[in-house]
Write a protein that holds these residues in place. Structure first.
Motif, PDB file in Angstrom:
ATOM      1  N   SER A  48      59.754  66.519 -25.471  1.00  0.00           N
ATOM      2  CA  SER A  48      59.725  67.929 -25.067  1.00  0.00           C
ATOM      3  C   SER A  48      59.400  68.082 -23.585  1.00  0.00           C
ATOM      4  CB  SER A  48      58.688  68.688 -25.906  1.00  0.00           C
ATOM      5  OG  SER A  48      57.385  68.181 -25.672  1.00  0.00           O
ATOM      6  N   THR A  89      59.776  60.145 -20.810  1.00  0.00           N
ATOM      7  CA  THR A  89      60.665  60.630 -21.871  1.00  0.00           C
ATOM      8  C   THR A  89      62.002  59.910 -21.867  1.00  0.00           C
ATOM      9  OG1 THR A  89      61.631  62.318 -20.452  1.00  0.00           O
ATOM     10  CG2 THR A  89      59.654  62.935 -21.687  1.00  0.00           C
ATOM     11  N   LYS A 132      51.342  63.681 -25.908  1.00  0.00           N
ATOM     12  CA  LYS A 132      51.477  64.890 -25.108  1.00  0.00           C
ATOM     13  C   LYS A 132      50.247  64.937 -24.202  1.00  0.00           C
ATOM     14  CE  LYS A 132      54.319  67.790 -28.105  1.00  0.00           C
ATOM     15  NZ  LYS A 132      54.416  69.063 -28.842  1.00  0.00           N
ATOM     16  N   ASP A 154      56.207  62.547 -24.998  1.00  0.00           N
ATOM     17  CA  ASP A 154      56.996  63.340 -25.940  1.00  0.00           C
ATOM     18  C   ASP A 154      58.282  63.870 -25.288  1.00  0.00           C
ATOM     19  OD1 ASP A 154      57.523  66.234 -27.331  1.00  0.00           O
ATOM     20  OD2 ASP A 154      56.652  64.809 -28.751  1.00  0.00           O
ATOM     21  N   GLU A 164      60.912  66.587 -21.293  1.00  0.00           N
ATOM     22  CA  GLU A 164      62.209  66.462 -20.607  1.00  0.00           C
ATOM     23  C   GLU A 164      62.071  65.619 -19.335  1.00  0.00           C
ATOM     24  OE1 GLU A 164      64.345  70.480 -22.299  1.00  0.00           O
ATOM     25  OE2 GLU A 164      63.496  70.528 -20.285  1.00  0.00           O
TER      26      GLU A 164
END
Lengths: 588, 177
Positions: free
Chosen positions: A469, A494, A447, A467, A471
């Motif tokens: 998350s 990602t 991250k 990560d 997107e």
């Protein structure tokens, strides 16, 4: 017995009916005229609204596709439809022409056209497979660059290379500014809003070059408060101590995405590089619009350490008779003049499938047009344009202020320790103090932003993955030192949209000629950025994009830009997308 | 020969008079109503056209100018717009600007343009609408809900036309700001 008697009632009835009929027809005719008039006016407004919808859709599509959207033939919407066409004005600017139709394109009763220009700004997220600074580009043999190269230094290539896009070789920017001032007694000079009754929309700083030469770029020490659009920077002649309204010498775009909430030197290049006379006063002016919530600050030196110029503000530089108001201080700037003449030189059988723009071209096979001053031993399949101006230098898409912002954000998040290979818990965001040494086959989920205050050394088959998350967003690992990696290492986004993971280093190779990023052979991939460094990308690797002060590619590597880096969105840091070029919206 | 008796003539004339008066009343009322409604519609259509022209000018404007000396100042009753000049092909000319002014003079909505000498636009002085009793400009930002701001800071303009027959309102964002 019925008696027949004649009379005149029928005549009276006919007369009465005639009068009534005439009156009714007169009323209906009048009403019909007004109805048609109003309906036409309404349709006109609807057509404009449809055209604007077409423009908005085109802008969104350009950003989503990274600039490859080419328009719509006809899109039905409500009571009508719209069509759009996209034309390229230059490498950074496109013209959207959208036409709204009522009821449809085939048999329109009403149509209206809206035209606007959209731009990513000079030097910001340009459509380049490779962007190189003044150090230039060295290509060995048999390399494949899928995309366009833009270099502020010479390009020297060996044999058998292929560039599928175009090649631009700009005039080089000298490493030191001809005129500059920072500050001793520093204060904010706010503009782009009303301050103490002063409508400071246009702010300028005068300067006096010491040589007669072309102006290549300026750097301005500014910051922004809030969300702001790109603004125009102009170089203007002097008119008795004020910028001369009718003598604009050069125009460039200050990309808002390069500016942060902290002061930083922000580069601005220009669409042309005019020659300025030594000892003559000129002005650099920023043109903004007023917004009390979103405005700019230019660092102002109250010690007035720059003796060759002064600052001034105006509420409207282009008014019939503009008023300029001097104020105390000197606004921090750097002006770069002169520079080097650069070339694109190659060995045998090196092909550029797009256009080539350079001062000097040698031994190239050019499949489209050539723009040059000197050309030797080359084949041009398209048109030749001798006597062409050298392309202007481009700024890098990420500024020092952006990098500082990422570092600050990482530091504020806190310190992080050595990552654990294979952990399901993401490493970062945060600051890692020291050198990061990874052996082989270490898989790390990250991250960002991550700031590594040292070097990275990794062996083979390591993988950094952003990560999920994030997107479609992208992430950055910022490195102070050098990166050295072996084979088959991967930096991955990602996997959604155009998500990427960038390894960015601030290592300065310009004095010691050491590579900032050294990549091994076979199977390495990712996005690498070293605006003051040298990147040595190794052999037989595949990269999405490389940006560096100097790039040295040896043999058989592939730069594959077609994955669409023009629309990356960093989850923290600069954004790169098309936006309206202020002042270009027209209804036709 | 048969003829009409006096009584028949009088009755016929009476009936004709009554019918004629009724018809005349119908015609007069209808015409009056038509003219009144036409006036209202005409003014409404005129207001639509006028506001459409103002709206398009606002959309194309580079910014709202503080003033155009010596006679015009942006305020609640006057609007001064700054637009990029155009060449003969309709393309924008960089760094050169024309000025559009909308204001009320007597009972007319007036439009004047002041193009740069290099612009292909012609200087204009036109009446967009007559019968205007009042003209109001309001200036807003793009906040949600929008807040009234000084004209130089505005991103949106709301125009209201008050006439004898109608009140018309429109608003437009500056698309070039």
């Amino acid at each position: 017995m019925i008696r027949k008697e004649s009379g005149q009632i029928l005549i009276i009835v006919f007369v009465a009916l005639g009068v009534v009929l005439f009156t009714v027809l007169f009323i209906i005719a009048g009403a019909q005229i007004y109805y048609q008039n109003a309906f036409y006016a309404l349709n006109g407004e609807q057509a404009v609204a449809l055209a604007e919808a077409g423009v908005d859709k085109a802008l969104a599509s350009l950003n989503k596709t990274g600039g490859s959207f080419n328009g719509d033939q006809e899109v039905n919407l409500g009571d009508g439809s719209f069509s759009t066409t996209i034309t390229s004005k230059d490498a950074a600017t496109k013209i959207i022409t959208a036409t709204g139709y009522i009821p449809d394109k085939v048999n329109p009763k009403v149509k209206r056209t809206v035209v606007m220009e959209v731009s990513r700004g000079v030097g910001v997220a340009f459509v380049y497979g490779m962007q190189v600074g003044e150090g230039g580009l060295e290509l060995g043999n048999q390399n494949l660059i899928k995309g366009t190269i833009y270099s502020n230094g010479s390009i020297i290539m060996g044999n058998g290379n292929t560039i599928t896009g175009g090649a631009w070789v700009a005039a080089g920017v000298p490493p030191t500014a001809n005129q500059q001032t920072d500050c001793q007694t520093c204060v904010d000079y706010l503009f782009g809003k009303t301050v103490d009754g002063q409508n400071r929309l246009d702010v300028a700083q005068s300067f006096k070059p010491s040589v007669t030469d072309k102006i290549r770029k300026v750097s301005l020490k500014i910051k922004k408060i809030g969300n702001l659009p790109d603004v125009t920077v102009r170089i203007m002649a002097d008119n008795s101590g004020e910028p001369k309204k009718n003598d604009v010498l050069a125009t460039g775009t200050l990309s808002s995405s390069l500016v942060t909430a902290e002061y930083g030197w922000i580069d601005v290049t220009f669409s042309t590089n005019p020659t300025l006379s030594g000892g003559t006063t000129y002005w650099m002016m920023i043109d903004t619009s007023s917004n009390d919530q979103n405005f700019w600050a230019w660092q102002n030196d109250l010690a007035q350490s720059y003796s060759q110029g002064q600052p001034a503000w105006s509420s409207n530089w282009s008014a019939g008779n503009p008023t300029w108001n001097s104020f105390s201080g000197d606004l921090s700037f750097k002006a770069y003049m002169g520079g080097t003449t650069n070339s694109i030189l190659s060995g045998n059988n090196t092909v550029v499938q797009g256009d080539v723009h350079a001062n000097t071209i040698d031994r190239l096979i050019i499949q489209k047009d050539a723009y040059y001053q000197v050309i030797t031993n080359s084949q041009v399949s398209g048109n030749s344009y001798p006597g062409s101006e050298d392309p202007p230098p481009k700024t890098f898409p990420i500024s020092e202020a952006n990098i500082t912002g990422w570092k600050n954000e990482a530091a504020a998040t806190g310190a992080i320790s050595q990552p654990v290979c294979g952990s399901q818990t993401a490493w970062g965001p945060g600051k890692f103090s020291g050198n990061l040494n990874l052996g082989n086959q270490c898989i790390i989920k990250v991250k960002t932003p991550i700031w590594i205050a040292g070097d990275i050394t990794m062996g083979n088959e390591n993988r950094f993955t952003l990560d999920p998350s994030y997107e479609t967003g992208s992430g950055t690992i910022v490195l102070d030192g050098r990166a050295i990696m072996g084979n088959q290492n991967q930096l991955l986004g990602t996997g959604q949209g155009n998500s990427i993971l960038v390894l960015l280093t601030t290592y300065d190779s310009r004095t010691n000629n050491n590579s900032a990023i050294t990549i091994g052979n076979i199977g390495n991939t990712g996005v690498f950025y070293a605006d003051k460094g040298i990147i040595d990308p190794g052999n037989e690797n595949r990269f999405k994009e490389i940006t560096a002060w100097k790039i040295k590619i040896t043999n058989e590597s592939i730069i594959d830009y077609e994955t669409g880096l023009a629309s990356i969105l960093f989850t923290s840091g600069p954004t790169g997308g098309y936006s309206l070029v202020k002042g270009t919206y027209q209804v036709k | 020969m048969k003829g009409l008796t006096l009584v028949e003539v009088l009755i016929a004339m009476g009936i004709a008079t009554v019918v004629g008066v009724l018809l005349l009343v119908i015609i007069v009322n209808s015409t009056g109503l038509f003219l009144k409604q036409s006036s209202k519609i005409e003014q409404g259509v005129g207001a639509n056209d006028a506001l459409s022209a103002v709206r398009n000018s606002i959309k194309e404007a580079r910014s709202i100018a503080v003033d155009y000396p010596p006679n015009f100042t942006t305020s609640s009753t006057q609007l001064v717009l700054k637009l990029a000049s155009v060449d003969a092909s309709g393309n924008l000319i960089p760094d050169i600007f024309d000025y559009f002014v909308f204001f009320k003079e007597q009972s007319n909505l007036k439009f004047q343009s002041f193009p740069d000498p290099l612009s292909s636009r012609k200087s204009q002085d036109r009446i967009f609408l007559t019968g205007v009793e009042n003209l109001e400009f309001k200036y807003y930002n793009l906040a949600n809900p929008p807040a009234e701001v000084m004209p130089a800071s505005a991103a949106k303009v709301k125009i209201t036309l008050f006439s004898r027959e109608n009140t018309a309102t429109t608003e437009a964002n500056l698309r070039n700001d």
